[in-house]
Write a protein that holds these residues in place. Structure first.
Motif, mmCIF file in Angstrom:
data_model
loop_
_atom_site.group_PDB
_atom_site.id
_atom_site.type_symbol
_atom_site.label_atom_id
_atom_site.label_comp_id
_atom_site.label_asym_id
_atom_site.label_seq_id
_atom_site.Cartn_x
_atom_site.Cartn_y
_atom_site.Cartn_z
ATOM 1 N N LYS A 71 50.527 173.186 108.567
ATOM 2 C CA LYS A 71 49.094 173.028 108.850
ATOM 3 C C LYS A 71 48.887 172.030 109.997
ATOM 4 O O LYS A 71 48.113 172.271 110.928
ATOM 5 N N LEU A 72 49.622 170.907 109.938
ATOM 6 C CA LEU A 72 49.461 169.870 110.977
ATOM 7 C C LEU A 72 49.846 170.413 112.357
ATOM 8 O O LEU A 72 49.196 170.115 113.360
ATOM 9 N N LEU A 73 50.914 171.220 112.382
ATOM 10 C CA LEU A 73 51.378 171.745 113.674
ATOM 11 C C LEU A 73 50.436 172.810 114.236
ATOM 12 O O LEU A 73 50.538 173.185 115.399
ATOM 13 N N SER A 74 49.521 173.298 113.397
ATOM 14 C CA SER A 74 48.591 174.338 113.873
ATOM 15 C C SER A 74 47.279 173.754 114.415
ATOM 16 O O SER A 74 46.435 174.470 114.942
ATOM 17 N N ILE A 75 47.117 172.423 114.292
ATOM 18 C CA ILE A 75 45.848 171.803 114.700
ATOM 19 C C ILE A 75 45.814 171.609 116.224
ATOM 20 O O ILE A 75 46.758 171.076 116.819
ATOM 21 N N ASN A 76 44.735 172.043 116.840
ATOM 22 C CA ASN A 76 44.533 171.782 118.266
ATOM 23 C C ASN A 76 43.639 170.566 118.439
ATOM 24 O O ASN A 76 42.891 170.188 117.532
ATOM 25 N N ALA A 77 43.724 169.964 119.623
ATOM 26 C CA ALA A 77 42.887 168.799 119.924
ATOM 27 C C ALA A 77 41.953 169.141 121.077
ATOM 28 O O ALA A 77 42.195 170.092 121.826
ATOM 29 N N PHE A 78 40.887 168.364 121.206
ATOM 30 C CA PHE A 78 39.995 168.528 122.361
ATOM 31 C C PHE A 78 40.638 167.831 123.561
ATOM 32 O O PHE A 78 40.250 166.735 123.961
ATOM 33 N N GLN A 79 41.673 168.457 124.084
ATOM 34 C CA GLN A 79 42.380 167.929 125.252
ATOM 35 C C GLN A 79 42.409 169.015 126.298
ATOM 36 O O GLN A 79 42.434 170.201 125.963
ATOM 37 N N TYR A 80 42.419 168.613 127.551
ATOM 38 C CA TYR A 80 42.393 169.628 128.593
ATOM 39 C C TYR A 80 43.047 169.098 129.854
ATOM 40 O O TYR A 80 43.062 167.895 130.112
ATOM 41 N N ASP A 81 43.630 170.017 130.590
ATOM 42 C CA ASP A 81 44.179 169.707 131.917
ATOM 43 C C ASP A 81 43.444 170.567 132.925
ATOM 44 O O ASP A 81 43.012 171.680 132.606
ATOM 45 N N ILE A 82 43.337 170.072 134.144
ATOM 46 C CA ILE A 82 42.841 170.916 135.226
ATOM 47 C C ILE A 82 44.044 171.184 136.134
ATOM 48 O O ILE A 82 44.790 170.274 136.472
ATOM 49 N N VAL A 83 44.271 172.469 136.422
ATOM 50 C CA VAL A 83 45.475 172.881 137.148
ATOM 51 C C VAL A 83 45.065 173.639 138.399
ATOM 52 O O VAL A 83 44.134 174.450 138.371
ATOM 53 N N CYS A 84 45.760 173.353 139.510
ATOM 54 C CA CYS A 84 45.489 174.061 140.759
ATOM 55 C C CYS A 84 46.807 174.554 141.344
ATOM 56 O O CYS A 84 47.712 173.747 141.596
ATOM 57 N N ASN A 85 46.908 175.849 141.547
ATOM 58 C CA ASN A 85 48.097 176.446 142.188
ATOM 59 C C ASN A 85 49.406 175.966 141.563
ATOM 60 O O ASN A 85 50.377 175.680 142.259
ATOM 61 N N GLY A 86 49.406 175.823 140.231
ATOM 62 C CA GLY A 86 50.642 175.453 139.554
ATOM 63 C C GLY A 86 50.891 173.963 139.460
ATOM 64 O O GLY A 86 51.944 173.536 138.992
ATOM 65 N N THR A 87 49.935 173.149 139.912
ATOM 66 C CA THR A 87 50.090 171.695 139.849
ATOM 67 C C THR A 87 48.995 171.112 138.962
ATOM 68 O O THR A 87 47.824 171.438 139.126
ATOM 69 N N GLU A 88 49.387 170.228 138.044
ATOM 70 C CA GLU A 88 48.387 169.561 137.206
ATOM 71 C C GLU A 88 47.684 168.495 138.045
ATOM 72 O O GLU A 88 48.321 167.599 138.590
ATOM 73 N N LEU A 89 46.365 168.632 138.189
ATOM 74 C CA LEU A 89 45.602 167.634 138.945
ATOM 75 C C LEU A 89 45.166 166.501 138.044
ATOM 76 O O LEU A 89 45.002 165.378 138.484
ATOM 77 N N SER A 90 44.911 166.819 136.781
ATOM 78 C CA SER A 90 44.344 165.795 135.919
ATOM 79 C C SER A 90 44.436 166.218 134.479
ATOM 80 O O SER A 90 44.707 167.375 134.166
ATOM 81 N N SER A 91 44.198 165.259 133.603
ATOM 82 C CA SER A 91 44.122 165.606 132.190
ATOM 83 C C SER A 91 43.024 164.778 131.561
ATOM 84 O O SER A 91 42.646 163.735 132.083
ATOM 85 N N GLY A 92 42.512 165.274 130.454
ATOM 86 C CA GLY A 92 41.420 164.557 129.819
ATOM 87 C C GLY A 92 41.278 164.969 128.377
ATOM 88 O O GLY A 92 42.057 165.769 127.852
ATOM 89 N N ALA A 93 40.257 164.423 127.715
ATOM 90 C CA ALA A 93 40.054 164.716 126.297
ATOM 91 C C ALA A 93 38.668 164.285 125.874
ATOM 92 O O ALA A 93 38.037 163.447 126.521
ATOM 93 N N ILE A 94 38.219 164.878 124.776
ATOM 94 C CA ILE A 94 37.089 164.286 124.062
ATOM 95 C C ILE A 94 37.713 163.202 123.197
ATOM 96 O O ILE A 94 38.614 163.474 122.388
ATOM 97 N N ARG A 95 37.274 161.981 123.382
ATOM 98 C CA ARG A 95 37.934 160.849 122.763
ATOM 99 C C ARG A 95 37.563 160.693 121.295
ATOM 100 O O ARG A 95 36.431 160.959 120.896
ATOM 101 N N ASN A 96 38.550 160.242 120.549
ATOM 102 C CA ASN A 96 38.361 159.974 119.134
ATOM 103 C C ASN A 96 37.516 158.705 118.998
ATOM 104 O O ASN A 96 37.979 157.613 119.303
ATOM 105 N N HIS A 97 36.257 158.858 118.575
ATOM 106 C CA HIS A 97 35.375 157.692 118.514
ATOM 107 C C HIS A 97 35.104 157.256 117.073
ATOM 108 O O HIS A 97 34.309 156.356 116.834
ATOM 109 N N ARG A 98 35.794 157.904 116.095
ATOM 110 C CA ARG A 98 35.583 157.559 114.685
ATOM 111 C C ARG A 98 36.798 156.796 114.175
ATOM 112 O O ARG A 98 37.905 157.345 114.110
ATOM 113 N N PRO A 99 36.614 155.536 113.776
ATOM 114 C CA PRO A 99 37.782 154.748 113.349
ATOM 115 C C PRO A 99 38.557 155.400 112.204
ATOM 116 O O PRO A 99 39.779 155.398 112.189
ATOM 117 N N GLU A 100 37.840 156.049 111.254
ATOM 118 C CA GLU A 100 38.553 156.634 110.103
ATOM 119 C C GLU A 100 39.376 157.845 110.536
ATOM 120 O O GLU A 100 40.465 158.107 110.011
#
Length: 589
Positions: free
Chosen positions: A476-505
């Motif tokens: 189950k844990l290995l099937s979970i996706n996260a709100f993470q993303y990369d922007i890719v151009c012509n086969g090169t990663e330009l950047s990466s980002g995420a919706i940040r975890n803002h809940r301490p629990e």
């Protein structure tokens, strides 16, 4: 009229309208040519080149004969039209030359360790040691100016999007971001160290908690990591941003016009993707064999296991008896000849693979040619051709086994086929978002679940459902996706980002599932957790532009993270070490 001490014009300024004027220029002697006793000197400064001329009638001729490449001089003279046939249409000043009446040598140059004129390649250690000479060369000079223009463009686009620029601390606390920290010892606090930030990660989240809503920064980042082809060791700059009260789509909507606009502005007319497609991580691996797909390459891989299951090609049939194994096809439009198929097969062997199975279709053998086609028969061969829309003149290559093990090789094979058959479009920038990264992965080394990408991302599932997860339910844990993303151009990663975890629990639970106790979280991220406990908005981040390589950095380090120009890192004096309460325990040589 009294002329300025050094120049009335820059070396890029003179035009036909200046013919007849008395002018003064200062700059470097870029190239000196002697044409039958007449000296032609290309004088260079930041703004361009101007041809200046001295003949034996010029009062400055004797001094002109002593000039050498890269001497810095001031010249006085009269602007005149270049003789017919000697104009240079490639140069803005190409209609004009200056007849020299006076020369002043401002700075003679010794023998050059490398020439500035001409763009011939020189060994990296010489280029970096004499970086100030290297930077005088046109190509590099233009790159540095382009970098500045790109940063200006990013700044104005971010401001237009409602973002405000903030500066975050350079001396901070060490944190497990992924790479090693650079440490700075504290004199006032013996035995304690600051760390240079790997990214402004925690600070910008705190800026959101403080209620500023939209942050950006052209941020310096420091990582003590081994050199890679696409990353400068030591330090780099990135466009860093954060937004409050946003979904993933809001981040995409804010960032996409900025990135697209910069590519359109500086892309020299190449086409730019009008709307960046969103490709889930798993789909990117399945179709392209990479989470950084080059979409200029039209090849998409497909699973063709059905065509080989129980077939006469025993190797693949046997592999498919194991659950989870598969056969993937890499179509090769226009590659339908044995010579190309054999070339790809030997390339695969050079990559450490047993080979690359293939089928190709040619006139007279519409049912497919090659050993595989014979083994599986015309019906199954047609099934593959139909599934992949292949026809006479095309080929297809196959990889088999556990996809996790062969996916990287399959991606390389897709790229190789695209390059060899010249299928990759050269006239465009193809951008996409890669989304739905897995939150966790299995660490074979530590035999446990660990974060796969970024520990600070929000899981793509309901909070209550996430908090109720059982740490023992590995599947189950290995099937979970996260709100993470990369922007890719012509086969090169330009950047990466995420919706940040803002809940301490949620953060506590995520770290707990990866085997990190609450005490680790408090010790490493206490400041941030406490801020989150006092009310944090959902926020999204994007780091753009890690493609700052040696060619666009003013004073880069070499591959060993040494600054050959300044001689860093360097030894320090015993007095400095004593002040910092540090004793060295160096390895024996």
């Amino acid at each position: 009229m009294t002329l300025h001490r050094y120049r009335s014009h820059t070396c890029g300024a003179l035009r036909e309208s200046d013919i007849g004027k008395d002018v003064r220029l200062s700059g470097w002697c870029h190239r000196i040519r002697d044409h039958g006793g007449v000296l032609f000197i290309d004088l260079r400064d930041h703004y361009g080149l101007t041809q200046v001329v001295a003949d034996p009638d010029s009062p400055a001729f004797k001094l002109a004969e002593t000039l050498r490449a890269e001497w810095v001089v001031r010249i006085d003279g009269k602007a005149r039209k270049r003789p017919a046939g000697t104009e240079n249409p490639d140069l803005p000043t190409g209609q004009v030359e200056v007849y020299i009446t006076e020369i002043e040598v401002l700075g003679p140059a010794g023998e050059l360790p490398m020439p500035v004129f001409g763009e011939q390649d020189y060994p990296e250690d010489i280029r970096l040691k004499y970086r100030f000479l290297d930077l005088r060369r046109e190509h590099l000079h233009n790159n540095i100016m382009l970098r500045g223009a790109v940063i200006d463009s990013l700044r104005s686009r971010m401001k237009a999007g409602g973002f405000f620029e903030f500066q975050t601390p350079i001396l901070t606390a060490s944190s497990p971001e992924g790479a090693r920290d650079y440490l700075v010892p504290s004199r006032i606090h013996p035995g304690k160290f600051y760390a240079l930030p790997q990214a402004p990660q925690q600070f910008k989240q705190l800026i959101m908690v403080a209620g500023f809503d939209r942050y950006f920064q052209i941020a310096p980042c420091f990582r003590d990591e081994d050199a890679r082809a696409d990353r400068s060791p030591g330090e780099f700059y990135q466009l860093d941003l954060e937004m409050s009260f946003v979904t993933q789509q809001d981040v995409f909507d804010a960032v996409e016009p900025v990135i697209r606009g910069v590519f359109e502005e500086f892309g020299k007319g190449k086409k730019v993707t009008p709307k960046f497609p969103m490709i889930p991580y798993a789909e990117a691996l399945r179709k392209y064999g990479s989470d950084k797909p080059d979409l200029r390459n039209p090849i998409e891989m497909q699973d063709v296991s059905d065509a080989f299951r129980g077939s006469g090609f025993k190797i693949f049939a046997r592999i498919l008896e194991t659950e989870g194994n598969a056969v993937w096809a890499i179509p090769a439009p226009t590659g339908g000849n044995r010579a190309f198929a054999d070339r790809m097969n030997s390339w695969a062997q050079g990559e450490g693979q047993p080979g690359l199975g293939y089928i190709f279709w040619r006139e007279g053998e519409e049912s497919g040619a090659g050993p595989l086609a014979k083994n599986i028969g015309p019906e199954r061969t047609k099934q593959i051709a139909d599934q992949l829309s292949l026809k006479v003149g095309d080929a297809c290559f196959f990889v088999a086994g556990k996809p996790k093990d062969f996916v990287k090789f399959a991606g390389s094979a897709r790229t190789k086929v695209g390059e060899e058959l010249k299928l990759i479009a050269q006239d465009r920038f193809d951008l996409c978002w890669i989304v739905d990264f897995p939150m966790f992965e299995w660490s074979d080394e530590e035999k446990k679940i660990d974060f796969s990408h970024n520990p600070f991302s929000m899981p793509n599932m309901g909070v209550e459902e996430f908090l109720a997860l059982d740490p023992a339910d590995t599947d189950k844990l290995l099937s979970i996706n996260a709100f993470q993303y990369d922007i890719v151009c012509n086969g090169t990663e330009l950047s990466s980002g995420a919706i940040r975890n803002h809940r301490p629990e949620v953060m506590e639970k995520a770290f707990g599932l990866a085997g990190y106790g609450k005490e680790v979280l408090e010790a490493k991220f206490g400041g941030m957790l406490n801020a989150f406990r006092l009310g944090a908005p959902p926020h999204g981040v994007l780091l753009a532009g890690e493609e700052n390589l040696r060619e666009v950095v003013l004073f880069p380090m070499n591959q060993k993270a040494e600054d050959l120009l300044m001689g860093a890192p360097s030894e320090v004096t015993p007095k400095q070490l004593k002040e910092l309460h540090i004793s060295l325990n160096l390895p024996k040589k």
